[in-house]
Design an enzyme around this catalytic site. Structure first.
Site, mmCIF file in Angstrom:
data_model
loop_
_atom_site.group_PDB
_atom_site.id
_atom_site.type_symbol
_atom_site.label_atom_id
_atom_site.label_comp_id
_atom_site.label_asym_id
_atom_site.label_seq_id
_atom_site.Cartn_x
_atom_site.Cartn_y
_atom_site.Cartn_z
ATOM 1 N N LYS A 60 0.795 -1.311 0.004
ATOM 2 C CA LYS A 60 0.196 0.050 0.140
ATOM 3 C C LYS A 60 0.830 1.282 -0.053
ATOM 4 O O LYS A 60 0.794 2.325 -0.851
ATOM 5 C CB LYS A 60 -0.986 0.014 1.085
ATOM 6 C CG LYS A 60 -2.025 0.818 1.075
ATOM 7 C CD LYS A 60 -2.890 0.757 2.375
ATOM 8 C CE LYS A 60 -3.627 -0.565 2.431
ATOM 9 N NZ LYS A 60 -4.086 -0.721 4.143
ATOM 10 N N ARG A 95 -2.931 3.279 8.460
ATOM 11 C CA ARG A 95 -3.492 2.339 7.546
ATOM 12 C C ARG A 95 -2.231 1.242 7.720
ATOM 13 O O ARG A 95 -1.110 1.330 7.544
ATOM 14 C CB ARG A 95 -3.610 2.694 6.120
ATOM 15 C CG ARG A 95 -4.306 3.922 6.148
ATOM 16 C CD ARG A 95 -4.669 4.394 4.623
ATOM 17 N NE ARG A 95 -5.389 3.513 3.737
ATOM 18 C CZ ARG A 95 -5.500 3.477 2.405
ATOM 19 N NH1 ARG A 95 -4.854 4.469 1.869
ATOM 20 N NH2 ARG A 95 -6.050 2.610 1.771
ATOM 21 N N GLY A 127 -7.913 -7.566 4.595
ATOM 22 C CA GLY A 127 -8.777 -7.322 5.729
ATOM 23 C C GLY A 127 -8.097 -7.951 6.877
ATOM 24 O O GLY A 127 -8.675 -8.028 8.098
ATOM 25 N N MET A 147 -5.142 -7.015 8.707
ATOM 26 C CA MET A 147 -4.713 -6.053 9.724
ATOM 27 C C MET A 147 -5.688 -4.802 9.618
ATOM 28 O O MET A 147 -6.681 -4.816 9.007
ATOM 29 C CB MET A 147 -3.482 -5.903 9.355
ATOM 30 C CG MET A 147 -2.523 -6.981 9.420
ATOM 31 S SD MET A 147 -0.628 -6.830 8.976
ATOM 32 C CE MET A 147 -0.994 -6.225 7.440
ATOM 33 N N ARG A 181 -3.171 -1.849 -6.419
ATOM 34 C CA ARG A 181 -2.646 -2.946 -6.230
ATOM 35 C C ARG A 181 -3.204 -3.912 -7.200
ATOM 36 O O ARG A 181 -4.242 -3.789 -7.872
ATOM 37 C CB ARG A 181 -2.736 -3.810 -5.054
ATOM 38 C CG ARG A 181 -4.268 -4.048 -4.597
ATOM 39 C CD ARG A 181 -4.265 -4.845 -3.366
ATOM 40 N NE ARG A 181 -5.686 -4.730 -2.994
ATOM 41 C CZ ARG A 181 -6.307 -4.894 -1.862
ATOM 42 N NH1 ARG A 181 -5.605 -5.064 -0.779
ATOM 43 N NH2 ARG A 181 -7.680 -4.891 -1.649
ATOM 44 N N SER A 186 16.094 -40.903 -14.980
ATOM 45 C CA SER A 186 15.209 -40.097 -14.192
ATOM 46 C C SER A 186 15.042 -40.268 -12.834
ATOM 47 O O SER A 186 15.085 -41.282 -12.148
ATOM 48 C CB SER A 186 13.748 -40.912 -14.760
ATOM 49 O OG SER A 186 12.644 -40.295 -14.214
ATOM 50 N N TYR A 229 13.870 -32.704 -18.947
ATOM 51 C CA TYR A 229 12.560 -32.432 -18.862
ATOM 52 C C TYR A 229 11.973 -32.915 -17.289
ATOM 53 O O TYR A 229 12.740 -33.410 -16.320
ATOM 54 C CB TYR A 229 11.656 -33.695 -19.737
ATOM 55 C CG TYR A 229 11.983 -34.964 -19.251
ATOM 56 C CD1 TYR A 229 10.896 -35.807 -18.341
ATOM 57 C CD2 TYR A 229 13.108 -35.727 -19.981
ATOM 58 C CE1 TYR A 229 11.339 -36.882 -18.173
ATOM 59 C CE2 TYR A 229 13.436 -37.185 -19.372
ATOM 60 C CZ TYR A 229 12.401 -37.696 -18.588
ATOM 61 O OH TYR A 229 12.813 -38.824 -18.216
HETATM 62 P P1 ADP Z 1 -7.579 -2.397 3.905
HETATM 63 O O1 ADP Z 1 -6.023 -2.919 3.780
HETATM 64 O O2 ADP Z 1 -8.098 -3.227 4.816
HETATM 65 O O3 ADP Z 1 -8.139 -2.324 2.408
HETATM 66 P P2 ADP Z 1 -7.238 0.404 3.861
HETATM 67 O O4 ADP Z 1 -5.882 1.100 4.747
HETATM 68 O O5 ADP Z 1 -6.917 0.456 2.734
HETATM 69 O O6 ADP Z 1 -7.465 -1.043 4.599
HETATM 70 O O7 ADP Z 1 -8.350 1.300 4.396
HETATM 71 C C1 ADP Z 1 -9.746 0.821 4.360
HETATM 72 C C2 ADP Z 1 -10.501 2.014 3.752
HETATM 73 O O8 ADP Z 1 -10.524 3.254 4.561
HETATM 74 C C3 ADP Z 1 -9.930 2.389 2.314
HETATM 75 O O9 ADP Z 1 -10.478 1.570 1.302
HETATM 76 C C4 ADP Z 1 -10.626 3.815 2.303
HETATM 77 O O10 ADP Z 1 -11.823 3.674 1.547
HETATM 78 C C5 ADP Z 1 -10.570 4.491 3.673
HETATM 79 N N1 ADP Z 1 -9.576 5.214 3.945
HETATM 80 C C6 ADP Z 1 -8.381 4.686 4.407
HETATM 81 N N2 ADP Z 1 -7.379 5.887 4.062
HETATM 82 C C7 ADP Z 1 -8.240 6.878 3.894
HETATM 83 C C8 ADP Z 1 -8.272 8.270 4.146
HETATM 84 N N3 ADP Z 1 -6.895 8.871 3.942
HETATM 85 N N4 ADP Z 1 -9.259 9.063 3.644
HETATM 86 C C9 ADP Z 1 -10.497 8.563 3.341
HETATM 87 N N5 ADP Z 1 -10.502 7.561 3.352
HETATM 88 C C10 ADP Z 1 -9.569 6.384 3.732
HETATM 89 MG MG MG Z 2 -7.429 -1.079 1.153
#
Ligand code: ADP
Ligand code: MG
Ligand code: MG
Length: 892
Positions: A29, A99, A108, A110, A343, A767, A854
């Site tokens: 990320k 995040r 999902g 963490m 991603r 083989s 092979y």
């Molecule tokens: P995961 O790894 O579980 O997808 P994320 O870090 O992507 O967790 O966060 C989940 C959601 O939270 C994102 O899809 C986004 O919609 C929202 N989010 C995260 N950071 C921000 C931000 N800076 N502003 C607005 N929404 C956010």
């Molecule tokens: Mg996400």
């Protein structure tokens, strides 16, 4: 400021320190947020704390490494500067998200915390600034919920109960119908819950909030569910999670705001069209959590064509930049679009192949890049899974139709909880209203997953696609009742333990156990595989002992048979008794007579196999297993068989007794049989050569390779080869025909591997029988290893079952030495591998590195092996290219 170790990397409009290559340090990320900032995608400013900081903190009982706090402060100042706002400010406060994100995506698993920085003072400032009290309190209550849950472990259900209760009180159905006043009341109730559950006041210093949140994300790396997910998905070698701290943008500001997720192409079918879901006036977690049902992305086009076009513009840009289908998260804040994550999207096998071929045709990728980066061996494996017969879906009790979230056919007994699914010995279908990260264990054990709520990007759908497990999601036709352990559709009730069948391609849920049929392949599959076969340098053969298997192997692109086990032919009814007569014979004469009866059967088998494999080599292994395997062991069975053979049951029982061995795998088997009973080798050679001659007479090309099993010394090999050559010459000269045949051996005893130079002087090919070689190198009995191998793997003492994934470190040395020594004395020596490992991608990679000609595997794994072989070739080419480029780089 310069710090001794850099832990914090910025991203944003002006300053960006990272890029996409830094996944290991910044997590996927964080690395991609940095990459997107530098290619002009609108990403809210932020910074990423490295995985090294996570590791150091966890290793030191949650004490932050030196200077981390200062670096984080610097990072916060960076966001403040870019946003023109300040954390905790009473006029224009900055809110941030915290995040998680590891180098490998773990959907999902963490934690993430949104809206951090709010307190009683800040919320007033937000109201003044935005003139939107509802939004301000909506953000506040969300923050208390997430912080309470993630940082302090307060049950999310307590907050859920509170909001449900309030909704009842004010008589509304949807969260979005709650007014500003309601949400302020809710915020107070949330604070009370927090206080009651934690014994503390809700912390109002934003920096303290941040420190707690970062630690909680660090800790989520080692949550039970995250550890389990890594185990199931075989993710090793990562040091921790990175933490991205980012300015919040708000999808919950009203009707001109929203949030969504999309794939640049359909992750189920590969169809080249933006695919996803969004929610108006919501924050990110609402889409995934399944609280409200999102709308398909196509509706955004109608609702706000301008934003939709802008989104399309960014998604295409990202796909072209990453040269791969992207899974993208976005948020619209009051009419302005932000991208929050990108991603490479998880996809099904069908989609993977179609996307690869399409991207090549669109000129985005070369064929080689498509083979290397866009399709995994697991994707090909998925395509080979059986499907339901067409008629089945017509004649069935349809229980409902949901989203075809992950394709494939699954048949199992209904269970409603993950623990049951994990414990069940029988195939099960996990049926849940929706799944959560807590369910991964059960999801992995189940044949398929059915949910009644949630979309194509719900947790169940994403995880199932990632694992190639059939899933029907959001099947609103059924009503699940956990308490009664049943679900219903109208008058039909399905109870726990009832059989159901899921069709992940159509979304159909059918009552009962439906029948399966062979898979069908699309035209993209054939295109893709034709590219693969051009690229691969190491060839792929199939293991087959029936004409049907041989035909299957050939149709999957095998260029020969690497192992035809002759003993399987003797087990067929009508033959096994001749085999038994041979075994219980008291004299050579009796034995020869029984073998004579087997000869026509064996010859006919070879004729059919040679016909199927015309023009391609066929390796036939002479009789290998210990003889007792052919005899009955139980008393009643013995009596019955004795009667059939026309001998007394005492005599047969005696014989069975005589043949009992302490260590059958080390006993009278392999070439030891042919050495003690040369007439077996004679008969088998005769069958092979006579069969070949019949086809040669018809003008066909036959390439038999006769393989002597379990050789440990040159003397053994010489003994058997002498018999084979003598019989073959006799038959050939009698028939006046010529035939190119080879005689080689299996290298499966360590002694043979280290004396391979001697053996290769007289053998035409090797083989590697890696099953026995593994057994004998480790000293692990294949048949008894179940008693301890699971414990070894659980405790991490072994990473993999060495019978499935070749142990490169140890067993691999015998393969390398055997190949090198063998080619020293016989440069033309043909070398291959057969056995379980021939179909395992990492073992195939090793085989290629070792320089084998092979690999041979079961027919259904042949396409998987092709791809693995081609990928190994491309990796090698890349390494060589890098080495050659290196001096140039130095010059520059
Ligand atoms: P995961 O790894 O579980 O997808 P994320 O870090 O992507 O967790 O966060 C989940 C959601 O939270 C994102 O899809 C986004 O919609 C929202 N989010 C995260 N950071 C921000 C931000 N800076 N502003 C607005 N929404 C956010
Ligand atoms: Mg996400
Ligand atoms: Mg063997």
């Amino acid at each position: 400021m310069v710090f001794p170790i850099k832990y914090v990397y910025r991203f944003g409009n002006v300053n960006t320190d990272g890029d996409r290559s830094m996944k290991h340090l910044l997590g996927g990320k964080g690395a991609n947020l940095a990459e997107m900032s530098s290619i002009g995608i609108p990403v809210p400013s932020g910074f990423t704390i490295s995985t090294e900081a996570c590791k150091s903190t966890i290793d030191n009982q949650m004490a932050w490494p030196e200077s981390l706090f200062e670096q984080v402060l610097d990072g916060v100042r960076h966001i403040e500067a870019e946003m023109g706002q300040r954390l905790g400010d009473d006029k224009d406060p900055l809110l941030i998200s915290v995040r998680s994100g590891a180098a490998v995506s773990m959907p999902g698993m963490m934690d993430t915390i949104l809206n951090l920085g709010i307190n009683d003072k800040v919320v007033e400032a937000i109201i003044k600034k935005t003139n939107n009290e509802r939004f301000a309190y909506d953000s506040y209550r969300r923050f208390i919920d997430m912080f309470g849950n993630v940082v302090m472990g307060v049950g999310h259900d307590l907050f859920e109960e509170a909001i449900e209760k309030l909704k009842k009180e004010v008589n509304v159905k949807q969260d979005v119908e709650l007014t500003a006043k309601d949400l302020r009341e809710l915020t107070d109730r949330y604070k009370a819950i927090y206080r009651k559950e934690t014994g503390h006041m809700f912390p109002d210093d934003p920096l303290e909030q941040l420190r707690f949140a970062v630690n909680a994300v660090f800790n989520s790396w080692n949550s039970t569910r995250a550890i389990k997910y890594r185990q199931i998905s075989n993710i090793h070698g990562l040091i921790g999670t990175a933490v991205s701290v980012q300015a919040m943008v708000f999808g919950n500001m009203g009707e001109t705001s929203g949030t969504g997720v999309c794939f640049t192409r359909n992750p189920s079918t590969g169809e080249p069209k933006l695919y996803g879901e969004f929610l108006i006036n919501a924050q990110g977690e609402d889409v995934v959590a399944g609280i409200r049902t999102p709308s398909p992305i196509a509706e955004l086009e109608k609702k706000n064509p301008e934003i939709y076009r802008e989104l399309l513009n960014y998604t295409s840009k990202l796909e072209a930049h990453y040269k791969n289908m992207q899974d993208i998260e976005f948020t619209i804040e009051d009419g302005k679009l932000y991208i929050l994550q990108t991603r490479n999207g998880k996809r099904t096998g069908t989609a993977a192949v179609k996307i690869a071929v399409d991207l090549v045709n669109e000129g985005v990728l070369s064929q080689k890049e498509a083979i290397r980066d866009l399709v995994d061996p697991q994707h090909i494996e998925q395509l080979l899974h059986p499907q339901f017969k067409e008629e089945e879906s017509k004649q069935c009790t349809l229980l409902g139709k949901g989203l075809p979230a992950s394709p494939g056919a699954a048949v199992g007994k209904v269970v409603f909880d993950s623990k049951k699914a994990e414990e069940s010995e029988e195939p099960v279908i996990l049926v849940r209203i929706e799944t959560s990260p807590e369910d991964v264990g059960g999801m992995s054990s189940a044949e398929g997953i059915l949910t009644s709520r949630g979309g194509m990007t719900s947790h169940a759908a994403v995880v199932a696609r990632g694992w190639g497990k059939p899933c029907v999601a959001g099947c609103g036709d059924i009503v699940i009742n956990y308490k009664n352990r049943s679900f219903t559709n109208g008058d039909v009730t399905v109870k726990e333990g009832d059989w159901i069948s899921l069709n992940g391609n159509t979304g159909q849920v059918m009552l009962g156990q439906k029948e399966l049929t062979e898979p069908v392949f699309g035209k993209e599959y054939h295109t893709f595989m034709s590219w693969v076969e051009v690229v691969e340098e190491m060839k792929v053969r199939g293991n087959a002992e029936t004409p049907e298997d041989a035909a299957a192997a050939r149709s999957y692109g095998a260029v020969g048979i690497g192992l035809a086990r002759t003993e399987h032919m003797f087990f067929k009814p009508g033959r096994v008794n001749f085999m038994r007569k041979m075994i219980i014979a008291n004299s050579k004469k009796e034995r020869v007579e029984a073998l004579g009866n087997l000869l026509p059967f064996q010859k006919q088998d070879f004729i059919e196999i040679f016909q199927e494999m015309e023009g391609l080599p066929v390796t036939i292994r002479l009789l290998d297993p210990p003889l007792h395997e052919f005899l009955p062991q139980e008393k009643e069975e013995i009596i019955k068989v004795a009667e059939e053979l026309g001998v007394s049951s005492e005599m047969l029982a005696n014989k069975v007794n005589q043949l009992k061995e302490f260590n059958p795998m080390l006993g009278h088997r392999g070439c030891r049989l042919g050495i003690t009973y040369p007439e077996i080798t004679e008969m088998q050679t005769r069958a092979i050569i006579e069969a070949a001659i019949e086809l040669v007479k018809q003008g066909k090309v036959v390439l038999p390779e006769i393989m002597i099993p379990l050789v440990g010394s040159i003397e053994e090999f010489r003994n058997q080869r002498e018999i084979v050559d003598r019989i073959a010459q006799e038959i050939l000269s009698e028939a006046g025909e010529n035939l190119d045949y080879m005689v080689g051996t299996m290298i499966e005893i360590p002694r043979a591997a280290i004396l391979a130079d001697q053996i290769a002087e007289e053998a035409d090919f090797f083989s590697f029988g890696t099953n026995d070689l593994t057994q004998l190198t480790y000293g692990f009995s294949r048949d008894d290893a179940v008693k301890f191998l699971p414990a070894y793997i659980e405790s991490g003492m072994l990473k993999h079952d060495p019978f499935q994934v070749l142990d490169k470190e140890g067993v691999g040395q015998f393969v390398q030495a055997g190949t090198r020594l063998g080619r020293m004395t016989n440069p033309d020596l043909k070398v291959g591998i057969c056995g379980e490992h021939g179909g395992d991608p990492s073992s195939i990679d090793f085989a290629y590195e070792t320089g084998l000609d092979y690999v041979s595997c079961s027919p259904f794994r042949v396409p998987v092996a092709h791809l693995a072989s081609a990928q190994a070739t491309l990796r090698k080419q890349e390494d060589t290219a890098q080495v050659q480029e290196a001096p140039k780089a130095l010059e520059a």
